[in-house]
Design an enzyme around this catalytic site. Sequence first.
Site, mmCIF file in Angstrom:
data_model
loop_
_atom_site.group_PDB
_atom_site.id
_atom_site.type_symbol
_atom_site.label_atom_id
_atom_site.label_comp_id
_atom_site.label_asym_id
_atom_site.label_seq_id
_atom_site.Cartn_x
_atom_site.Cartn_y
_atom_site.Cartn_z
ATOM 1 C CE1 TYR A 247 0.565 0.705 4.474
ATOM 2 C CE2 TYR A 247 -0.555 -1.408 4.611
ATOM 3 C CZ TYR A 247 0.208 -0.414 5.200
ATOM 4 O OH TYR A 247 0.609 -0.525 6.505
ATOM 5 C CE LYS B 63 6.190 0.029 6.393
ATOM 6 N NZ LYS B 63 7.421 -0.640 6.857
ATOM 7 N N PRO C 213 5.972 -6.595 1.201
ATOM 8 C CG PRO C 213 6.845 -7.122 3.292
ATOM 9 C CD PRO C 213 6.587 -5.959 2.378
HETATM 10 C C1 HXC Z 1 -5.502 5.558 17.579
HETATM 11 C C2 HXC Z 1 -3.451 5.455 18.683
HETATM 12 C C3 HXC Z 1 -3.459 4.044 18.628
HETATM 13 C C4 HXC Z 1 -4.590 3.416 18.001
HETATM 14 C C5 HXC Z 1 -1.656 4.678 19.640
HETATM 15 N N1 HXC Z 1 -2.318 5.790 19.315
HETATM 16 N N2 HXC Z 1 -2.330 3.595 19.226
HETATM 17 N N3 HXC Z 1 -4.452 6.204 18.162
HETATM 18 N N4 HXC Z 1 -5.581 4.219 17.501
HETATM 19 N N5 HXC Z 1 -4.685 2.101 17.914
HETATM 20 C C6 HXC Z 1 -1.954 7.166 19.628
HETATM 21 C C7 HXC Z 1 -1.919 7.390 21.132
HETATM 22 O O1 HXC Z 1 -3.211 7.649 21.656
HETATM 23 C C8 HXC Z 1 -1.017 8.617 21.234
HETATM 24 O O2 HXC Z 1 -1.687 9.795 20.901
HETATM 25 C C9 HXC Z 1 -0.010 8.369 20.101
HETATM 26 O O3 HXC Z 1 -0.627 7.439 19.195
HETATM 27 C C10 HXC Z 1 1.283 7.761 20.610
HETATM 28 O O4 HXC Z 1 0.950 6.603 21.350
HETATM 29 P P1 HXC Z 1 2.020 5.859 22.245
HETATM 30 O O5 HXC Z 1 1.402 4.607 22.758
HETATM 31 O O6 HXC Z 1 2.617 6.822 23.223
HETATM 32 O O7 HXC Z 1 3.119 5.542 21.124
HETATM 33 P P2 HXC Z 1 4.481 4.778 21.204
HETATM 34 O O8 HXC Z 1 4.740 4.238 22.582
HETATM 35 O O9 HXC Z 1 5.451 5.654 20.557
HETATM 36 O O10 HXC Z 1 4.191 3.464 20.273
HETATM 37 C C11 HXC Z 1 4.165 3.562 18.891
HETATM 38 C C12 HXC Z 1 3.044 2.720 18.291
HETATM 39 C C13 HXC Z 1 3.057 1.265 18.875
HETATM 40 C C14 HXC Z 1 3.191 2.750 16.792
HETATM 41 C C15 HXC Z 1 1.695 3.357 18.695
HETATM 42 O O11 HXC Z 1 2.000 0.498 18.296
HETATM 43 C C16 HXC Z 1 4.371 0.576 18.615
HETATM 44 O O12 HXC Z 1 5.307 0.690 19.414
HETATM 45 N N6 HXC Z 1 4.496 -0.208 17.517
HETATM 46 C C17 HXC Z 1 5.723 -0.922 17.153
HETATM 47 C C18 HXC Z 1 5.480 -2.246 16.482
HETATM 48 C C19 HXC Z 1 4.446 -2.297 15.398
HETATM 49 O O13 HXC Z 1 3.617 -1.375 15.255
HETATM 50 N N7 HXC Z 1 4.434 -3.354 14.627
HETATM 51 C C20 HXC Z 1 3.491 -3.572 13.499
HETATM 52 C C21 HXC Z 1 4.159 -3.326 12.220
HETATM 53 S S1 HXC Z 1 3.165 -3.978 10.930
HETATM 54 P P3 HXC Z 1 -2.298 10.813 22.002
HETATM 55 O O14 HXC Z 1 -2.721 11.996 21.224
HETATM 56 O O15 HXC Z 1 -3.457 10.071 22.626
HETATM 57 O O16 HXC Z 1 -1.210 11.096 22.992
HETATM 58 C C22 HXC Z 1 3.262 -2.944 9.580
HETATM 59 C C23 HXC Z 1 2.672 -3.281 8.217
HETATM 60 C C24 HXC Z 1 1.666 -4.343 8.218
HETATM 61 O O17 HXC Z 1 3.811 -1.934 9.658
HETATM 62 C C25 HXC Z 1 0.962 -4.614 6.930
HETATM 63 C C26 HXC Z 1 0.109 -5.850 7.133
HETATM 64 C C27 HXC Z 1 -0.359 -6.494 5.903
HETATM 65 P P1 NAP Z 2 6.982 -6.334 14.547
HETATM 66 O O1 NAP Z 2 7.352 -7.711 14.994
HETATM 67 O O2 NAP Z 2 6.100 -5.524 15.404
HETATM 68 O O3 NAP Z 2 8.333 -5.580 14.256
HETATM 69 C C1 NAP Z 2 8.562 -4.231 14.477
HETATM 70 C C2 NAP Z 2 9.941 -4.099 15.105
HETATM 71 O O4 NAP Z 2 10.306 -2.726 15.058
HETATM 72 C C3 NAP Z 2 9.982 -4.531 16.550
HETATM 73 O O5 NAP Z 2 11.075 -5.395 16.777
HETATM 74 C C4 NAP Z 2 10.162 -3.231 17.331
HETATM 75 O O6 NAP Z 2 10.959 -3.433 18.493
HETATM 76 C C5 NAP Z 2 10.883 -2.369 16.296
HETATM 77 N N1 NAP Z 2 10.670 -0.939 16.520
HETATM 78 C C6 NAP Z 2 9.492 -0.276 16.546
HETATM 79 N N2 NAP Z 2 9.700 1.010 16.846
HETATM 80 C C7 NAP Z 2 11.026 1.166 16.990
HETATM 81 C C8 NAP Z 2 11.848 2.277 17.302
HETATM 82 N N3 NAP Z 2 11.339 3.481 17.534
HETATM 83 N N4 NAP Z 2 13.200 2.091 17.380
HETATM 84 C C9 NAP Z 2 13.728 0.860 17.150
HETATM 85 N N5 NAP Z 2 12.998 -0.224 16.837
HETATM 86 C C10 NAP Z 2 11.663 -0.073 16.759
HETATM 87 O O7 NAP Z 2 6.261 -6.376 13.104
HETATM 88 P P2 NAP Z 2 6.570 -7.189 11.758
HETATM 89 O O8 NAP Z 2 5.276 -7.682 11.273
HETATM 90 O O9 NAP Z 2 7.695 -8.136 11.930
HETATM 91 O O10 NAP Z 2 7.019 -6.011 10.789
HETATM 92 C C11 NAP Z 2 8.351 -5.920 10.291
HETATM 93 C C12 NAP Z 2 8.382 -5.064 9.043
HETATM 94 O O11 NAP Z 2 7.622 -5.662 8.007
HETATM 95 C C13 NAP Z 2 7.797 -3.669 9.236
HETATM 96 O O12 NAP Z 2 8.530 -2.745 8.465
HETATM 97 C C14 NAP Z 2 6.408 -3.799 8.663
HETATM 98 O O13 NAP Z 2 5.886 -2.587 8.245
HETATM 99 C C15 NAP Z 2 6.709 -4.723 7.496
HETATM 100 N N6 NAP Z 2 5.526 -5.429 6.991
HETATM 101 C C16 NAP Z 2 4.976 -6.424 7.715
HETATM 102 C C17 NAP Z 2 3.896 -7.113 7.201
HETATM 103 C C18 NAP Z 2 3.272 -8.254 7.929
HETATM 104 O O14 NAP Z 2 2.302 -8.829 7.420
HETATM 105 N N7 NAP Z 2 3.783 -8.666 9.069
HETATM 106 C C19 NAP Z 2 3.372 -6.753 5.954
HETATM 107 C C20 NAP Z 2 3.954 -5.710 5.252
HETATM 108 C C21 NAP Z 2 5.051 -5.059 5.773
HETATM 109 P P3 NAP Z 2 10.759 -2.532 19.827
HETATM 110 O O15 NAP Z 2 9.284 -2.415 20.028
HETATM 111 O O16 NAP Z 2 11.483 -3.301 20.883
HETATM 112 O O17 NAP Z 2 11.420 -1.234 19.531
#
Ligand code: HXC
Ligand code: NAP
Length: 280
Positions: free
Chosen positions: A148, A163, A189
Amino acid sequence: MFQTDLLKGKRILITGGGTGLGYSMGQRYLELGAELVICGRRTEVLAEAKAKLEAETGGKVETHGCDIRDAAAIEQMLDAIWAVRAPDVLVNNAAGNFIARSEELSPRAVDAVLNIVLHGSAYATLGCGRRWLAQGHKATVLSIITTYAWTGSAYVVPSAMAKAGVLAMTRSLAVEWGGRGIRLNAIAPGPFPTPGAWERLVPRADMAETFGTKNPLGRVGNHRELADLASFLVSDGSGYINGEVVTIDGGEWLMGAGQFNFLNALTDEDWQALKPKKKS
Ligand code: HXC
Ligand code: NAP
């Protein structure tokens, strides 16, 4: 699929390498002879991943607690990594994402995703690139984006914006740095189940299976399939691939796009009935 020494001698940094797809790519890189460096915010997760990866592969893993949203922290980490030995590969894998109705996103919510995905990937790439160029060190950057990035997607707008930016960075720097020994590519992916993605992106338990039904193959991806592609793209054998993005989604985004793709639902009987009748 590969010679077991495909990546021998390569030192590879994976951001977010302690979990999910980052872990799976790291595991494959180690199996193929590379030395691994992983970073993330949670040092306990990294320590656990290191122990497991080293036990599984017999390889060497270095860990760095680092928040990639913090440019100064990245610089400090890169100095420490270079002090041991310059890496040959950077994998921009760390990401943040969640589903939400866009009109309800707060500014902090937008920043939470953009700061990790767009800014973090830029800081890491520019920090590595600057060092590689100064040393004349040949290297490669692989960024994990999503399909996307070019189609956009409802309900994950900050992630789609970020992205798309990483894709633009990849293509721009592929040209700017390609002549100086640094190539950049990306992988887009489709769905590959990981706890990190699924706990944030599956809204209801009954929707988890949907991800496997949106492509012609009727399944989600296996981590090994993505890890093998990621190995090929950082290996010397792919040295003429630069500025490219390789989709690995079983045909998902095309299936959503083609005008007549809904005809997959027709039965054999439907197709028979559509054939021209023989003239008697
Ligand atoms: C609306 C949200 C929210 C949600 C957080 N926020 N989650 N708003 N809906 N579900 C808002 C909070 O209310 C806050 O705003 C702000 O975002 C920051 O939230 P924090 O919890 O303080 O953020 P932080 O600790 O920095 O964490 C970042 C994060 C968290 C992105 C929100 O989910 C994270 O750490 N993610 C890392 C791993 C991850 O996301 N993995 C998935 C990758 S998969 P306010 O205004 O209330 O303060 C991917 C592609 C997948 O990328 C494709 C699949 C096919
Ligand atoms: P995941 O396990 O949640 O991986 C995200 C990783 O990023 C975690 O290890 C997290 O570790 C690290 N991270 C997040 N915020 C960070 C920060 N501020 N500093 C350093 N590290 C940080 O998710 P995943 O599914 O494996 O995703 C991996 C990649 O694939 C991502 O780029 C995602 O967008 C892409 N992707 C995934 C899918 C899918 O289907 N899974 C599809 C398309 C693309 P900490 O929280 O410890 O920092």
